[in-house]
Design a protein around this motif. Sequence first.
Motif, PDB file in Angstrom:
ATOM      1  N   VAL A 171       4.152  13.385 -15.029  1.00 48.25           N
ATOM      2  CA  VAL A 171       4.830  13.578 -13.750  1.00 48.25           C
ATOM      3  C   VAL A 171       5.774  14.762 -13.887  1.00 48.25           C
ATOM      4  CG1 VAL A 171       6.353  12.553 -12.024  1.00 48.25           C
ATOM      5  CG2 VAL A 171       4.707  11.109 -13.242  1.00 48.25           C
ATOM      6  N   GLU A 172       5.698  15.683 -12.906  1.00 49.30           N
ATOM      7  CA  GLU A 172       6.576  16.847 -12.896  1.00 49.30           C
ATOM      8  C   GLU A 172       7.530  16.759 -11.718  1.00 49.30           C
ATOM      9  OE1 GLU A 172       4.050  20.261 -13.000  1.00 49.30           O
ATOM     10  OE2 GLU A 172       3.248  19.755 -14.964  1.00 49.30           O
ATOM     11  N   ALA A 173       8.518  17.613 -11.700  1.00 50.81           N
ATOM     12  CA  ALA A 173       9.603  17.558 -10.708  1.00 50.81           C
ATOM     13  C   ALA A 173       9.105  17.539  -9.264  1.00 50.81           C
ATOM     14  CB  ALA A 173      10.564  18.716 -10.923  1.00 50.81           C
ATOM     15  N   GLY A 174       8.124  18.319  -8.891  1.00 53.73           N
ATOM     16  CA  GLY A 174       7.680  18.395  -7.504  1.00 53.73           C
ATOM     17  C   GLY A 174       6.574  17.434  -7.132  1.00 53.73           C
ATOM     18  N   ASP A 175       6.245  16.482  -8.001  1.00 52.09           N
ATOM     19  CA  ASP A 175       5.158  15.537  -7.753  1.00 52.09           C
ATOM     20  C   ASP A 175       5.589  14.372  -6.872  1.00 52.09           C
ATOM     21  OD1 ASP A 175       3.497  17.027  -9.377  1.00 52.09           O
ATOM     22  OD2 ASP A 175       3.726  15.713 -11.121  1.00 52.09           O
ATOM     23  N   GLU A 176       4.614  13.785  -6.180  1.00 53.77           N
ATOM     24  CA  GLU A 176       4.826  12.539  -5.467  1.00 53.77           C
ATOM     25  C   GLU A 176       4.118  11.439  -6.243  1.00 53.77           C
ATOM     26  OE1 GLU A 176       4.590  11.129  -0.968  1.00 53.77           O
ATOM     27  OE2 GLU A 176       2.601  11.377  -1.841  1.00 53.77           O
ATOM     28  N   VAL A 177       4.806  10.309  -6.457  1.00 56.11           N
ATOM     29  CA  VAL A 177       4.229   9.172  -7.168  1.00 56.11           C
ATOM     30  C   VAL A 177       4.206   7.981  -6.223  1.00 56.11           C
ATOM     31  CG1 VAL A 177       4.461   7.625  -9.146  1.00 56.11           C
ATOM     32  CG2 VAL A 177       5.163  10.022  -9.362  1.00 56.11           C
ATOM     33  N   THR A 178       3.005   7.399  -6.035  1.00 54.54           N
ATOM     34  CA  THR A 178       2.869   6.208  -5.191  1.00 54.54           C
ATOM     35  C   THR A 178       2.099   5.141  -5.940  1.00 54.54           C
ATOM     36  OG1 THR A 178       0.831   7.057  -4.176  1.00 54.54           O
ATOM     37  CG2 THR A 178       2.908   7.525  -3.028  1.00 54.54           C
ATOM     38  N   ILE A 179       2.238   3.900  -5.451  1.00 54.15           N
ATOM     39  CA  ILE A 179       1.561   2.770  -6.076  1.00 54.15           C
ATOM     40  C   ILE A 179       1.087   1.794  -5.010  1.00 54.15           C
ATOM     41  CG2 ILE A 179       3.754   1.554  -6.426  1.00 54.15           C
ATOM     42  CD1 ILE A 179       2.530   0.348  -8.998  1.00 54.15           C
ATOM     43  N   THR A 180      -0.098   1.269  -5.201  1.00 54.81           N
ATOM     44  CA  THR A 180      -0.649   0.198  -4.379  1.00 54.81           C
ATOM     45  C   THR A 180      -0.834  -0.998  -5.301  1.00 54.81           C
ATOM     46  OG1 THR A 180      -1.748   1.706  -2.846  1.00 54.81           O
ATOM     47  CG2 THR A 180      -2.653  -0.514  -3.015  1.00 54.81           C
ATOM     48  N   TYR A 181      -0.420  -2.186  -4.847  1.00 58.45           N
ATOM     49  CA  TYR A 181      -0.512  -3.375  -5.711  1.00 58.45           C
ATOM     50  C   TYR A 181      -0.411  -4.648  -4.897  1.00 58.45           C
ATOM     51  CZ  TYR A 181       4.612  -3.360  -5.270  1.00 58.45           C
ATOM     52  OH  TYR A 181       5.895  -3.365  -4.774  1.00 58.45           O
ATOM     53  N   ILE A 182      -0.735  -5.758  -5.560  1.00 61.24           N
ATOM     54  CA  ILE A 182      -0.534  -7.069  -4.978  1.00 61.24           C
ATOM     55  C   ILE A 182       0.737  -7.640  -5.584  1.00 61.24           C
ATOM     56  CG2 ILE A 182      -1.451  -9.422  -4.809  1.00 61.24           C
ATOM     57  CD1 ILE A 182      -4.256  -8.158  -4.832  1.00 61.24           C
ATOM     58  N   LYS A 183       1.615  -8.158  -4.721  1.00 62.28           N
ATOM     59  CA  LYS A 183       2.865  -8.746  -5.195  1.00 62.28           C
ATOM     60  C   LYS A 183       2.560  -9.967  -6.061  1.00 62.28           C
ATOM     61  CE  LYS A 183       5.277  -7.750  -0.887  1.00 62.28           C
ATOM     62  NZ  LYS A 183       5.994  -8.406   0.235  1.00 62.28           N
ATOM     63  N   GLY A 184       3.302 -10.064  -7.176  1.00 61.22           N
ATOM     64  CA  GLY A 184       3.093 -11.176  -8.096  1.00 61.22           C
ATOM     65  C   GLY A 184       4.047 -12.301  -7.845  1.00 61.22           C
TER      66      GLY A 184
ATOM     67  N   ILE B  43       0.840  -1.198   0.000  1.00 64.42           N
ATOM     68  CA  ILE B  43       0.000   0.000   0.000  1.00 64.42           C
ATOM     69  C   ILE B  43       0.874   1.246   0.000  1.00 64.42           C
ATOM     70  CG2 ILE B  43      -1.750   1.292   1.278  1.00 64.42           C
ATOM     71  CD1 ILE B  43      -2.697  -1.396   2.420  1.00 64.42           C
ATOM     72  N   ARG B  44       0.647   2.092  -0.976  1.00 68.14           N
ATOM     73  CA  ARG B  44       1.300   3.409  -1.107  1.00 68.14           C
ATOM     74  C   ARG B  44       2.824   3.351  -1.085  1.00 68.14           C
ATOM     75  NH1 ARG B  44      -2.910   5.889   2.915  1.00 68.14           N
ATOM     76  NH2 ARG B  44      -4.660   6.116   1.511  1.00 68.14           N
TER      77      ARG B  44
ATOM     78  N   ASP C 289       9.427  -2.129  -5.733  1.00 60.73           N
ATOM     79  CA  ASP C 289      10.286  -3.011  -4.937  1.00 60.73           C
ATOM     80  C   ASP C 289      10.020  -4.478  -5.222  1.00 60.73           C
ATOM     81  OD1 ASP C 289      11.430  -0.806  -3.716  1.00 60.73           O
ATOM     82  OD2 ASP C 289      10.128  -0.910  -1.954  1.00 60.73           O
ATOM     83  N   ASN C 290       8.810  -4.802  -5.731  1.00 67.01           N
ATOM     84  CA  ASN C 290       8.400  -6.182  -5.976  1.00 67.01           C
ATOM     85  C   ASN C 290       7.759  -6.287  -7.351  1.00 67.01           C
ATOM     86  OD1 ASN C 290       8.619  -7.198  -3.015  1.00 67.01           O
ATOM     87  ND2 ASN C 290       7.379  -5.361  -2.880  1.00 67.01           N
ATOM     88  N   THR C 291       7.582  -7.520  -7.814  1.00 62.74           N
ATOM     89  CA  THR C 291       6.835  -7.742  -9.046  1.00 62.74           C
ATOM     90  C   THR C 291       5.363  -7.439  -8.783  1.00 62.74           C
ATOM     91  OG1 THR C 291       8.379  -9.457  -9.736  1.00 62.74           O
ATOM     92  CG2 THR C 291       6.209  -9.478 -10.772  1.00 62.74           C
ATOM     93  N   VAL C 292       4.725  -6.747  -9.710  1.00 62.87           N
ATOM     94  CA  VAL C 292       3.314  -6.384  -9.589  1.00 62.87           C
ATOM     95  C   VAL C 292       2.466  -7.475 -10.231  1.00 62.87           C
ATOM     96  CG1 VAL C 292       1.564  -4.691 -10.259  1.00 62.87           C
ATOM     97  CG2 VAL C 292       3.876  -3.923  -9.663  1.00 62.87           C
ATOM     98  N   PHE C 293       1.522  -8.044  -9.468  1.00 62.47           N
ATOM     99  CA  PHE C 293       0.596  -9.024 -10.031  1.00 62.47           C
ATOM    100  C   PHE C 293      -0.251  -8.297 -11.073  1.00 62.47           C
ATOM    101  CE2 PHE C 293      -3.131 -11.780 -10.153  1.00 62.47           C
ATOM    102  CZ  PHE C 293      -2.537 -13.025 -10.239  1.00 62.47           C
ATOM    103  N   LEU C 294      -0.328  -8.844 -12.259  1.00 61.45           N
ATOM    104  CA  LEU C 294      -0.973  -8.221 -13.406  1.00 61.45           C
ATOM    105  C   LEU C 294      -2.324  -7.590 -13.089  1.00 61.45           C
ATOM    106  CD1 LEU C 294      -0.674  -7.778 -16.478  1.00 61.45           C
ATOM    107  CD2 LEU C 294      -1.880  -9.944 -16.783  1.00 61.45           C
ATOM    108  N   ASN C 295      -2.472  -6.340 -13.447  1.00 57.17           N
ATOM    109  CA  ASN C 295      -3.730  -5.577 -13.326  1.00 57.17           C
ATOM    110  C   ASN C 295      -4.211  -5.343 -11.894  1.00 57.17           C
ATOM    111  OD1 ASN C 295      -3.946  -5.336 -16.148  1.00 57.17           O
ATOM    112  ND2 ASN C 295      -4.874  -7.360 -16.264  1.00 57.17           N
ATOM    113  N   THR C 296      -3.323  -5.384 -10.919  1.00 51.75           N
ATOM    114  CA  THR C 296      -3.733  -5.098  -9.541  1.00 51.75           C
ATOM    115  C   THR C 296      -3.259  -3.728  -9.073  1.00 51.75           C
ATOM    116  OG1 THR C 296      -1.770  -6.080  -8.495  1.00 51.75           O
ATOM    117  CG2 THR C 296      -3.647  -7.554  -8.929  1.00 51.75           C
ATOM    118  N   GLU C 297      -2.474  -3.042  -9.890  1.00 52.85           N
ATOM    119  CA  GLU C 297      -1.870  -1.784  -9.447  1.00 52.85           C
ATOM    120  C   GLU C 297      -2.854  -0.620  -9.518  1.00 52.85           C
ATOM    121  OE1 GLU C 297      -1.904  -1.297 -13.690  1.00 52.85           O
ATOM    122  OE2 GLU C 297      -1.195  -3.016 -12.549  1.00 52.85           O
ATOM    123  N   GLN C 298      -2.640   0.306  -8.605  1.00 51.92           N
ATOM    124  CA  GLN C 298      -3.285   1.613  -8.630  1.00 51.92           C
ATOM    125  C   GLN C 298      -2.169   2.624  -8.439  1.00 51.92           C
ATOM    126  OE1 GLN C 298      -6.192   1.238  -5.447  1.00 51.92           O
ATOM    127  NE2 GLN C 298      -7.799   1.045  -6.980  1.00 51.92           N
TER     128      GLN C 298
END
Length: 107
Positions: free
Chosen positions: A94-107, A34-35, A54-63
């Motif tokens: 994505v611009e220089a001052g942006d924060e990028v996060t991802i939520t996903y299930i490990k594949g 998460i995040r 950091d991990n493999t993303v299980f297909l189509n689970t990412e946000q």
Amino acid sequence: SFFSNTGTSGATDVSGNVVTTSNFGTVMSQFLVIREVLKAESEQPADLLTYTTDNTVFLNTEQVYVNGILQSYGATEDYTVSNGNTVNFNAGRVEAGDEVTITYIKG
């Protein structure tokens, strides 16, 4: 991966790596990310298009989120995922001052 076709529907026992109502919390705590921060606001990477999880993303689970706003998946949208753990943004997303996060299930 914890998705499997083995086991019995509604069973409380775990057969192999099946998610059941009795082990859902434990399995999710092991596989749900998460995040995960791909880029902090303060980071100024040379490349604003490519990020690695950091991990493999299980297909189509990412946000994927940029500054807390959910992004759309697709080559003509905001981003795609390649090689199981690489998030590729389209130019200008994505611009220089942006924060990028991802939520996903490990594949």
